[in-house]
Design an enzyme around this catalytic site. Structure first.
Site, PDB file in Angstrom:
ATOM      1  N   THR A 182       0.926  -1.314  -0.015  1.00  0.00           N
ATOM      2  CA  THR A 182       0.196  -0.123   0.292  1.00  0.00           C
ATOM      3  C   THR A 182       0.680   1.400   0.087  1.00  0.00           C
ATOM      4  O   THR A 182       1.956   1.198   0.472  1.00  0.00           O
ATOM      5  CB  THR A 182      -0.896  -0.023   1.147  1.00  0.00           C
ATOM      6  OG1 THR A 182      -1.750  -1.148   1.049  1.00  0.00           O
ATOM      7  CG2 THR A 182      -1.430   1.070   1.574  1.00  0.00           C
ATOM      8  N   ARG A 210     -14.215  -7.541   0.875  1.00  0.00           N
ATOM      9  CA  ARG A 210     -13.572  -7.145   1.925  1.00  0.00           C
ATOM     10  C   ARG A 210     -13.205  -5.778   1.852  1.00  0.00           C
ATOM     11  O   ARG A 210     -12.876  -5.346   0.867  1.00  0.00           O
ATOM     12  CB  ARG A 210     -12.269  -8.127   1.940  1.00  0.00           C
ATOM     13  CG  ARG A 210     -11.260  -7.924   2.952  1.00  0.00           C
ATOM     14  CD  ARG A 210     -10.080  -7.400   2.744  1.00  0.00           C
ATOM     15  NE  ARG A 210      -9.091  -6.921   3.941  1.00  0.00           N
ATOM     16  CZ  ARG A 210      -8.157  -6.109   3.926  1.00  0.00           C
ATOM     17  NH1 ARG A 210      -7.843  -5.584   2.624  1.00  0.00           N
ATOM     18  NH2 ARG A 210      -7.333  -5.954   4.955  1.00  0.00           N
ATOM     19  N   VAL A 211     -13.281  -4.991   3.245  1.00  0.00           N
ATOM     20  CA  VAL A 211     -13.018  -3.509   3.246  1.00  0.00           C
ATOM     21  C   VAL A 211     -11.767  -3.179   3.726  1.00  0.00           C
ATOM     22  O   VAL A 211     -11.325  -3.780   4.845  1.00  0.00           O
ATOM     23  CB  VAL A 211     -14.050  -2.853   3.883  1.00  0.00           C
ATOM     24  CG1 VAL A 211     -13.859  -1.304   4.203  1.00  0.00           C
ATOM     25  CG2 VAL A 211     -15.482  -2.957   3.147  1.00  0.00           C
ATOM     26  N   ASP A 213      -8.514  -1.125   5.204  1.00  0.00           N
ATOM     27  CA  ASP A 213      -8.401   0.088   6.641  1.00  0.00           C
ATOM     28  C   ASP A 213      -8.010   1.285   5.791  1.00  0.00           C
ATOM     29  O   ASP A 213      -8.118   2.351   6.563  1.00  0.00           O
ATOM     30  CB  ASP A 213      -7.345  -0.463   7.363  1.00  0.00           C
ATOM     31  CG  ASP A 213      -5.972  -0.392   6.522  1.00  0.00           C
ATOM     32  OD1 ASP A 213      -5.783  -1.324   5.911  1.00  0.00           O
ATOM     33  OD2 ASP A 213      -5.054   0.658   6.826  1.00  0.00           O
ATOM     34  N   GLY A 234      -4.673  -4.887   7.294  1.00  0.00           N
ATOM     35  CA  GLY A 234      -5.806  -4.090   7.470  1.00  0.00           C
ATOM     36  C   GLY A 234      -6.681  -4.255   8.785  1.00  0.00           C
ATOM     37  O   GLY A 234      -7.071  -3.246   9.538  1.00  0.00           O
TER      38      GLY A 234
HETATM   39  N1  ASP Z   1      -3.635  -2.250   4.928  1.00  0.00           N
HETATM   40  C1  ASP Z   1      -3.760  -2.832   3.508  1.00  0.00           C
HETATM   41  C2  ASP Z   1      -5.004  -3.617   3.658  1.00  0.00           C
HETATM   42  O1  ASP Z   1      -5.041  -4.397   4.395  1.00  0.00           O
HETATM   43  C3  ASP Z   1      -2.625  -3.592   2.770  1.00  0.00           C
HETATM   44  C4  ASP Z   1      -1.454  -3.027   3.091  1.00  0.00           C
HETATM   45  O2  ASP Z   1      -1.164  -2.078   3.684  1.00  0.00           O
HETATM   46  O3  ASP Z   1      -0.433  -3.516   2.304  1.00  0.00           O
HETATM   47  O4  ASP Z   1      -5.853  -3.511   2.500  1.00  0.00           O
END
Ligand code: ASP
Length: 321
Positions: A182, A210-211, A213, A234
């Site tokens: 991310t 799926r949502v 964070d 997340g």
């Molecule tokens: N936080 C992101 C999620 O869980 C994934 C990531 O940070 O790489 O969707």
């Protein structure tokens, strides 16, 4: 009006150690080049919010990172992206959840900043992209597709996709286990305003609906005092309500270093796997991680630095100005 020296910190994910040393150099090159470009815009007088949107677009355009072009595929082989934007000066959050076929999910979040309905998902996101006349864009890269095909061949045994898009070796693995990427951008502008943006393709291989964070206040939060962007699992970030938790601590008078130390000590005790980058209105640049690596780079106004080679046990840090 007093003019402050702008500050910028960005991340390209957190997760397991990188398998290929060459990837570290390539990552450093990309992150430093992008942080320099954001800084130049901030130095020219752009608002923190505009700098954040610009920085997210640059990171979304870089296929190495799991956001925009180069996003990971979900369990059904489709890309669905999410992004959050918060302007600390107005304390307004906006976000887009599970949008498909756009190049810059952050643009949709930015468009929603003044809107009465400020977080849209799925159908609403698709409708908004049409309303904004965004040209359809296919964010799938060959590398991410190959990664998904290999996972399918192994019957989706891994729970996540790669922290960065690394070439996949003959054994079928890129980097090691925890594998995300991310992106996030936090900026303090010349007028002392803070803003933060976070954009993601999600964990990768997740079930439909799926949502993440990233488009919630757990993963992305700012006010007039501090701003934080998170990356990592997340569900862990949501369970700790990490971004808001750190910002509230600083707002209530805790120094940013102490707020990160406390939050990451709690996260360690709770067995969490994530990282965060932060800025205070005083210009303190800080970060924390429980994962092995945090791919972050920052610009102090005088120098560019990064967190790429910290030992896996290092929990938090503040850049000494
Ligand atoms: N936080 C992101 C999620 O869980 C994934 C990531 O940070 O790489 O969707």
């Amino acid at each position: 009006m007093t003019q402050a020296l702008p500050k910028v910190i960005i991340h390209g994910g957190a997760g397991g150690a990188l398998a290929h040393p060459d990837v570290l150099n390539a990552l450093r090159h990309d992150l430093h080049a992008i942080v320099e470009q954001i800084y130049s815009k901030a130095e020219a007088g752009a608002s923190a919010r505009d700098c954040v949107v610009f920085g997210c677009q640059l990171l979304e355009d870089t296929p190495r990172f799991n956001a925009g072009y180069g996003s990971v595929l979900q369990s059904d082989g489709q890309v669905r992206m999410s992004a959050g934007l918060m302007d600390g000066s107005t304390q307004r959050f906006s976000g887009i959840i599970n949008v498909s076929r756009v190049r810059h999910p952050i643009d949709l979040a930015a468009y929603l900043q003044p809107a009465p309905d400020r977080v849209l998902s799925d159908l609403g996101a698709a409708e908004l992209a049409r309303e904004m006349r965004i040209e359809p864009f296919d964010p799938v890269t060959d590398l991410r597709l190959k990664e998904w095909m290999q996972e399918r061949a192994h019957n989706f045994q891994r729970s996540m996709a790669g922290v960065v898009a690394e070439p996949i070796d003959s054994a079928g693995s890129g980097d090691s286990e925890a594998r995300r990427g991310t992106i996030g951008v936090v900026v303090l502008d010349q007028e002392g305003r803070l803003a933060v943006g976070t954009s993601t393709g999600g964990k990768g291989l997740e079930r439909l609906g799926r949502v993440s964070d990233s488009a919630t206040v757990a993963g992305n939060y700012a006010n007039g005092v501090a701003a934080v962007s998170c990356t990592g699992i997340g569900e862990d970030i949501i369970d700790e309500c990490l971004a808001s938790r750190i910002v509230v601590r600083v707002t209530d008078g805790m120094a940013i270093a102490a707020a990160l130390e406390k939050s990451f000590a709690e996260a360690t005790a709770n067995g969490r796997d994530f990282g965060a980058i932060a800025l205070s209105h005083r210009g303190e640049i800080a970060w924390g991680k429980t994962s092995d690596v945090l791919l972050a780079a920052y610009h102090t106004g005088e120098a560019v630095g990064d967190t790429l080679e910290l030992s896996s046990g290092t929990l938090t840090g503040v850049v000494q100005l």
